[in-house]
Design a protein around this motif. Structure first.
Motif, PDB file in Angstrom:
ATOM      1  N   TRP A 106       0.850  -1.185   0.000  1.00  0.00           N
ATOM      2  CA  TRP A 106       0.000   0.000   0.000  1.00  0.00           C
ATOM      3  C   TRP A 106       0.892   1.243   0.000  1.00  0.00           C
ATOM      4  CZ3 TRP A 106      -4.838   0.662  -1.165  1.00  0.00           C
ATOM      5  CH2 TRP A 106      -5.774  -0.363  -0.939  1.00  0.00           C
ATOM      6  N   TYR A 107       0.632   2.114  -0.974  1.00  0.00           N
ATOM      7  CA  TYR A 107       1.329   3.387  -1.087  1.00  0.00           C
ATOM      8  C   TYR A 107       0.302   4.517  -1.030  1.00  0.00           C
ATOM      9  CZ  TYR A 107       5.490   0.969  -2.910  1.00  0.00           C
ATOM     10  OH  TYR A 107       6.591   0.161  -3.063  1.00  0.00           O
ATOM     11  N   ARG A 108       0.780   5.685  -0.634  1.00  0.00           N
ATOM     12  CA  ARG A 108      -0.015   6.890  -0.803  1.00  0.00           C
ATOM     13  C   ARG A 108       0.760   7.860  -1.696  1.00  0.00           C
ATOM     14  NH1 ARG A 108      -0.993  10.369   4.551  1.00  0.00           N
ATOM     15  NH2 ARG A 108      -1.351  11.968   2.953  1.00  0.00           N
ATOM     16  N   GLN A 109       0.013   8.587  -2.520  1.00  0.00           N
ATOM     17  CA  GLN A 109       0.636   9.525  -3.439  1.00  0.00           C
ATOM     18  C   GLN A 109       0.184  10.934  -3.100  1.00  0.00           C
ATOM     19  OE1 GLN A 109      -0.316   9.088  -7.625  1.00  0.00           O
ATOM     20  NE2 GLN A 109       1.370  10.393  -8.248  1.00  0.00           N
ATOM     21  N   ASP A 110       1.143  11.782  -2.865  1.00  0.00           N
ATOM     22  CA  ASP A 110       0.878  13.188  -2.540  1.00  0.00           C
ATOM     23  C   ASP A 110       1.817  14.069  -3.346  1.00  0.00           C
ATOM     24  OD1 ASP A 110       0.849  11.585   0.421  1.00  0.00           O
ATOM     25  OD2 ASP A 110      -0.938  12.739  -0.106  1.00  0.00           O
TER      26      ASP A 110
ATOM     27  N   ILE B  92       3.234   2.670   2.841  1.00  0.00           N
ATOM     28  CA  ILE B  92       2.530   2.676   4.126  1.00  0.00           C
ATOM     29  C   ILE B  92       2.778   1.361   4.860  1.00  0.00           C
ATOM     30  CG2 ILE B  92       0.308   2.982   5.268  1.00  0.00           C
ATOM     31  CD1 ILE B  92      -0.698   4.301   2.658  1.00  0.00           C
TER      32      ILE B  92
ATOM     33  N   TYR C  61      -2.251   3.987  10.380  1.00  0.00           N
ATOM     34  CA  TYR C  61      -2.749   2.964   9.455  1.00  0.00           C
ATOM     35  C   TYR C  61      -2.472   1.572  10.013  1.00  0.00           C
ATOM     36  CZ  TYR C  61      -2.333   6.734   5.967  1.00  0.00           C
ATOM     37  OH  TYR C  61      -2.411   7.915   5.274  1.00  0.00           O
TER      38      TYR C  61
ATOM     39  N   GLN D 255      -4.631  12.548   6.042  1.00  0.00           N
ATOM     40  CA  GLN D 255      -4.706  11.281   5.319  1.00  0.00           C
ATOM     41  C   GLN D 255      -5.502  11.411   4.018  1.00  0.00           C
ATOM     42  OE1 GLN D 255      -6.133   8.987   8.792  1.00  0.00           O
ATOM     43  NE2 GLN D 255      -4.202   7.846   8.707  1.00  0.00           N
TER      44      GLN D 255
ATOM     45  N   SER E 170      -5.632  11.715   0.427  1.00  0.00           N
ATOM     46  CA  SER E 170      -4.572  11.316  -0.486  1.00  0.00           C
ATOM     47  C   SER E 170      -5.156  10.373  -1.527  1.00  0.00           C
ATOM     48  CB  SER E 170      -3.452  10.615   0.296  1.00  0.00           C
ATOM     49  OG  SER E 170      -2.339  10.339  -0.526  1.00  0.00           O
TER      50      SER E 170
ATOM     51  N   TYR F  89      -4.529   6.573  -2.747  1.00  0.00           N
ATOM     52  CA  TYR F  89      -3.914   5.350  -2.243  1.00  0.00           C
ATOM     53  C   TYR F  89      -3.819   4.321  -3.360  1.00  0.00           C
ATOM     54  CZ  TYR F  89      -4.516   7.362   2.366  1.00  0.00           C
ATOM     55  OH  TYR F  89      -4.431   8.177   3.463  1.00  0.00           O
TER      56      TYR F  89
ATOM     57  N   GLY G  24      -6.078   2.880  -8.030  1.00  0.00           N
ATOM     58  CA  GLY G  24      -6.036   3.900  -6.993  1.00  0.00           C
ATOM     59  C   GLY G  24      -7.383   4.167  -6.351  1.00  0.00           C
TER      60      GLY G  24
ATOM     61  N   ARG H 235      -9.136   7.410  -4.327  1.00  0.00           N
ATOM     62  CA  ARG H 235      -9.027   8.812  -3.900  1.00  0.00           C
ATOM     63  C   ARG H 235      -9.848   8.999  -2.638  1.00  0.00           C
ATOM     64  NH1 ARG H 235      -7.170  13.333  -6.240  1.00  0.00           N
ATOM     65  NH2 ARG H 235      -6.859  12.206  -8.225  1.00  0.00           N
TER      66      ARG H 235
END
Lengths: 114, 114
Positions: free
Chosen positions: A34-38, A46, A64, A85, A87, A89, A108, A110
């Protein structure tokens, strides 16, 4: 395309509520991420999993938790959602047969926390 | 710690001109390097990877990447840019020292001008 499905694709939730995102794969791959993109940060890890019930923290794991009770499903839970949070994902999978393989990404989710 | 850096937030190039998107890496041992592309509202798509062997790696959509061990670089290239190449590009390295996670750069936005 690799068989990865993320659900939901979009979600708006209130601060303080728990939220669970689901990643489902049909490839029988061992590794899931699991990644988050910002903006300005790229993709940040994550949590990840290297098998059923085997998970570990990534660089931004605070707030998380994850679970993997079956090979095909990797759940990400925001225990008490905060505005930070908000973001996009992404779930990713990678096979274990050869460690030099690429990861495949889902479309993804949102998430907006209001 | 393993890491990659993408020094340019944005690259602008005229259609038909060659393009280069830069990536440098820092790893212990042999690097496993990857390039991904992301179109708006989509997940990441794999372009190419370097494992061992030839320093020039060819990938999808006419992209190639040059691995340079002495400069610890893995730059993405294309001889003639298309407007449709406009997207967000990510460089990544896989941690081969136990976790097998993928570590991403912050991304470079490529804009190809008609």
């Amino acid at each position: 395309d690799a068989g990865i499905t993320q659900s939901p694709r979009h979600k708006v939730t209130e601060t303080g509520t728990p939220v669970t995102l689901r990643c489902h794969q049909t490839e029988n791959h061992r590794y899931m991420y699991w990644y988050r993109q910002d903006p300005g940060h790229g993709l940040r890890l994550i949590h990840y999993s290297y098998g059923v019930k085997d998970t570990d923290k990534g660089e931004v794991s605070d707030g998380y938790s994850v679970s993997r009770s079956k090979t095909e499903d990797f759940l990400l839970t925001l225990e008490s959602a905060t505005s930070s949070q908000t973001s996009v994902y992404f779930c990713a999978i990678s096979e274990s047969r050869t460690l030099n393989t690429e990861a495949f990404f889902g479309q993804g989710t949102r998430l907006t926390v209001v | 710690a393993q890491s990659v850096a993408q020094p340019e937030d944005q690259v602008n190039v005229a259609e038909g001109n060659p393009l280069t998107v830069k990536c440098t890496y820092s790893v212990s041992g042999n690097p496993y390097l990857f390039w991904y592309v992301q179109y708006p509202n989509r997940g990441l798509q794999f372009l190419l990877k370097y494992i061992t062997g030839d320093n020039l790696v060819k990938g999808s959509y006419g992209f190639e990447a040059e691995f340079n061990k002495s400069q610890t670089s893995f730059h993405l290239k294309k001889p003639s840019a298309l407007v449709s190449d406009s997207a967000l590009y990510f460089c990544a390295v896989r941690d081969m020292l136990g976790t097998y996670k993928y570590i991403f750069g912050t991304g470079t936005r490529l804009k190809v001008l008609a």
